[in-house]
Design a protein around this motif. Structure first.
Motif, mmCIF file in Angstrom:
data_model
loop_
_atom_site.group_PDB
_atom_site.id
_atom_site.type_symbol
_atom_site.label_atom_id
_atom_site.label_comp_id
_atom_site.label_asym_id
_atom_site.label_seq_id
_atom_site.Cartn_x
_atom_site.Cartn_y
_atom_site.Cartn_z
ATOM 1 N N HIS A 1 -45.656 75.916 100.267
ATOM 2 C CA HIS A 1 -44.221 75.632 99.332
ATOM 3 C C HIS A 1 -43.855 76.321 98.184
ATOM 4 O O HIS A 1 -42.511 76.490 97.666
ATOM 5 N N GLU A 2 -44.626 75.261 97.482
ATOM 6 C CA GLU A 2 -44.393 75.258 95.673
ATOM 7 C C GLU A 2 -44.229 76.108 95.312
ATOM 8 O O GLU A 2 -43.655 76.997 94.471
ATOM 9 N N VAL A 3 -45.591 77.401 95.429
ATOM 10 C CA VAL A 3 -45.841 79.163 95.420
ATOM 11 C C VAL A 3 -44.173 79.827 95.747
ATOM 12 O O VAL A 3 -43.764 80.802 94.886
ATOM 13 N N ARG A 4 -44.338 79.273 97.272
ATOM 14 C CA ARG A 4 -42.512 80.242 97.508
ATOM 15 C C ARG A 4 -41.769 79.116 96.681
ATOM 16 O O ARG A 4 -40.216 80.769 96.348
ATOM 17 N N TRP A 5 -40.820 78.326 96.488
ATOM 18 C CA TRP A 5 -40.266 77.554 95.470
ATOM 19 C C TRP A 5 -40.012 78.641 94.383
ATOM 20 O O TRP A 5 -39.362 78.643 93.882
ATOM 21 N N ASP A 6 -41.253 78.721 93.608
ATOM 22 C CA ASP A 6 -41.345 79.467 92.750
ATOM 23 C C ASP A 6 -40.887 80.560 92.375
ATOM 24 O O ASP A 6 -40.032 81.315 91.097
ATOM 25 N N GLN A 7 -41.075 81.600 93.660
ATOM 26 C CA GLN A 7 -41.045 82.834 93.396
ATOM 27 C C GLN A 7 -39.619 82.799 94.582
ATOM 28 O O GLN A 7 -38.575 84.075 93.318
#
Length: 152
Positions: free
Chosen positions: A44-50
């Motif tokens: 979720h953190e990676v997706r949020w950064d994307q």
């Protein structure tokens, strides 16, 4: 009597062993669930950064300008039809700033009403001039009537 005591201790030992096995199994299950939750949190953190990078890309002025021209058919307002007003925060005086016209630096306006360097045509049928509100769009769709309060 000693045989009963030994039997009772053996029974308690078996119950304690089963409790230990059960608690270890439960701890392993909880640890696996924790690992899955942490993995999901990282995803979720990676997706949020994307999404933040994508939002930054989409918010670039050049992309917004290109999309407004392509999809909405908007055109840039020429510089001679743009009026810049500057407000001095200390004296609260309003000055007219037109980069394409050479003006003396001491030219000030009282309020929003002021005469430009030459006679100008009125914006509406009543013969009064209107200034664009702060944040008014700088481009208007081709063939569409101007937005209310926007100089054309």
């Amino acid at each position: 009597m000693l045989a009963r005591f030994n039997l009772m201790l053996a029974f308690l030992l078996v119950i304690c062993a089963l409790g230990l096995v059960t608690s270890q199994h439960r701890a392993r299950k909880l640890f696996i669930d924790l690992e899955r939750a942490q993995t999901h949190a990282v995803e979720h953190e990676v997706r949020w950064d994307q999404l933040q990078v994508e939002q930054t890309e989409l918010a670039k002025a050049s992309l917004i300008d290109e999309r407004a021209r392509r999809e909405l058919g908007m055109q840039a307002v020429p510089a001679d039809r743009t009026l810049h007003l500057s407000v001095d925060p200390v004296t609260r005086s309003v000055s007219l700033s037109q980069p394409w016209i050479e003006r003396p630096s001491g030219a000030r306006l009282s309020g929003v009403r002021a005469a430009a360097t030459g006679p100008r045509k009125p914006d509406n049928a009543s013969g009064t001039r209107r200034a664009s509100p702060a944040g008014a769009p700088r481009a208007a769709p081709t063939g569409a009537p101007p937005a209310k309060g926007v100089r054309q």
